[in-house]
Scaffold this motif. Structure first.
Motif, mmCIF file in Angstrom:
data_model
loop_
_atom_site.group_PDB
_atom_site.id
_atom_site.type_symbol
_atom_site.label_atom_id
_atom_site.label_comp_id
_atom_site.label_asym_id
_atom_site.label_seq_id
_atom_site.Cartn_x
_atom_site.Cartn_y
_atom_site.Cartn_z
ATOM 1 N N ILE A 63 1.961 18.495 4.542
ATOM 2 C CA ILE A 63 1.523 17.638 5.640
ATOM 3 C C ILE A 63 0.894 16.347 5.151
ATOM 4 N N ASN A 64 1.491 15.226 5.620
ATOM 5 C CA ASN A 64 0.823 13.937 5.546
ATOM 6 C C ASN A 64 0.425 13.635 6.984
ATOM 7 N N ALA A 65 -0.795 13.986 7.321
ATOM 8 C CA ALA A 65 -1.257 13.825 8.705
ATOM 9 C C ALA A 65 -1.653 12.391 8.999
ATOM 10 N N LEU A 69 0.823 -1.216 0.000
ATOM 11 C CA LEU A 69 0.000 0.000 0.000
ATOM 12 C C LEU A 69 0.856 1.265 0.000
ATOM 13 N N TYR A 70 1.922 1.233 0.812
ATOM 14 C CA TYR A 70 2.684 2.465 1.045
ATOM 15 C C TYR A 70 4.081 2.463 0.411
ATOM 16 N N GLY A 71 4.462 1.329 -0.218
ATOM 17 C CA GLY A 71 5.749 1.303 -0.902
ATOM 18 C C GLY A 71 6.887 0.851 0.003
ATOM 19 N N LEU A 97 -1.020 15.792 1.654
ATOM 20 C CA LEU A 97 -0.611 14.717 0.741
ATOM 21 C C LEU A 97 -0.714 13.366 1.423
ATOM 22 N N HIS A 98 -0.861 12.358 0.573
ATOM 23 C CA HIS A 98 -0.916 10.962 1.021
ATOM 24 C C HIS A 98 -0.197 10.097 0.004
ATOM 25 N N LEU A 99 0.432 9.049 0.499
ATOM 26 C CA LEU A 99 1.047 8.071 -0.405
ATOM 27 C C LEU A 99 -0.019 7.307 -1.178
ATOM 28 N N SER A 100 -1.030 6.835 -0.461
ATOM 29 C CA SER A 100 -2.081 6.029 -1.086
ATOM 30 C C SER A 100 -3.201 6.938 -1.590
ATOM 31 N N SER A 131 -9.820 5.704 -2.878
ATOM 32 C CA SER A 131 -10.093 4.349 -3.380
ATOM 33 C C SER A 131 -10.075 3.340 -2.237
ATOM 34 N N ARG A 132 -10.028 3.840 -1.009
ATOM 35 C CA ARG A 132 -9.935 2.960 0.160
ATOM 36 C C ARG A 132 -11.226 3.045 0.990
ATOM 37 N N GLU A 133 -11.153 2.682 2.257
ATOM 38 C CA GLU A 133 -12.359 2.659 3.096
ATOM 39 C C GLU A 133 -13.037 4.039 3.125
HETATM 40 C C1 DQA Z 1 -1.973 7.934 4.561
HETATM 41 C C2 DQA Z 1 -3.443 7.548 4.374
HETATM 42 C C3 DQA Z 1 -4.175 7.523 5.705
HETATM 43 O O1 DQA Z 1 -5.531 7.158 5.515
HETATM 44 C C4 DQA Z 1 -3.523 6.512 6.638
HETATM 45 O O2 DQA Z 1 -4.144 6.555 7.909
HETATM 46 C C5 DQA Z 1 -2.056 6.676 6.746
HETATM 47 C C6 DQA Z 1 -1.279 7.020 5.557
HETATM 48 C C7 DQA Z 1 -1.174 7.866 3.239
HETATM 49 O O3 DQA Z 1 -0.134 8.486 3.157
HETATM 50 O O4 DQA Z 1 -1.601 7.170 2.306
HETATM 51 O O5 DQA Z 1 -1.471 6.432 7.797
HETATM 52 O O6 DQA Z 1 -1.918 9.270 5.020
#
Ligand code: DQA
Length: 147
Positions: free
Chosen positions: A72-74, A21-23, A98-101, A105-107
């Motif tokens: 910020i990737n919170a 999922l995250y690489g 920003l987010h990696l995933s 497309s997720r929950e």
């Molecule tokens: C995330 C996506 C979030 O939903 C998840 O809780 C994470 C990582 C991402 O970078 O894809 O911890 O922020």
């Protein structure tokens, strides 16, 4: 120009955490390549990771006055934290979420963000490249808005 990149909970485990999922890049590798990119762009970049909501709030507050913008990737706090939203609004700094995933497309609970509507922009789904795109986007935004 001085920017801050904030990494939220569990991102210290990147590389080993759900790699499908995250690489496979670690947070250290992501930070190293972001710092190289920042140097090429001629901007100063500081980075901070915490698993604690209050520590992230404190770091955002400390950015007031000496930082031009925030990436910020919170992580999970994106979907839960009014405190992080309030801190970002309180310091009144432009920020990119920003987010990696691809959270859309997720929950379903990942589709909502407490930050997105106040962000300059939101980038998700490109793995570690999301950080590079976010840095390019924020620097361009700041350069265009303050020539
Ligand atoms: C995330 C996506 C979030 O939903 C998840 O809780 C994470 C990582 C991402 O970078 O894809 O911890 O922020």
């Amino acid at each position: 120009m001085r920017l801050l990149v904030l990494h939220g909970p569990n991102l210290n485990l990147l590389g080993s955490r759900e790699p499908g999922l995250y690489g496979s890049c670690s947070l250290e590798q992501i930070n190293a390549s972001l710092h190289e990119q920042a140097a090429r762009l001629g901007v100063e970049l500081l980075s901070f990771q915490s698993n604690h909501e209050g520590a992230l709030v404190d770091r955002i507050q400390a950015a007031r006055g000496d930082t031009d913008g925030i990436l910020i990737n919170a992580a999970a706090y994106t979907h839960t934290s009014i405190a992080l939203r309030d801190a970002l609004l309180a310091v009144d700094l432009p920020f990119v979420e920003l987010h990696l995933s691809n959270t859309h497309s997720r929950e379903l609970f990942r589709h909502h963000s407490y930050l997105a509507d106040r962000a300059v922009g939101v980038i998700c789904g490109f793995g570690s490249t999301s950080y590079r795109l976010a840095l390019d986007g924020l620097v361009d935004h700041l350069r265009l808005s303050r020539p």
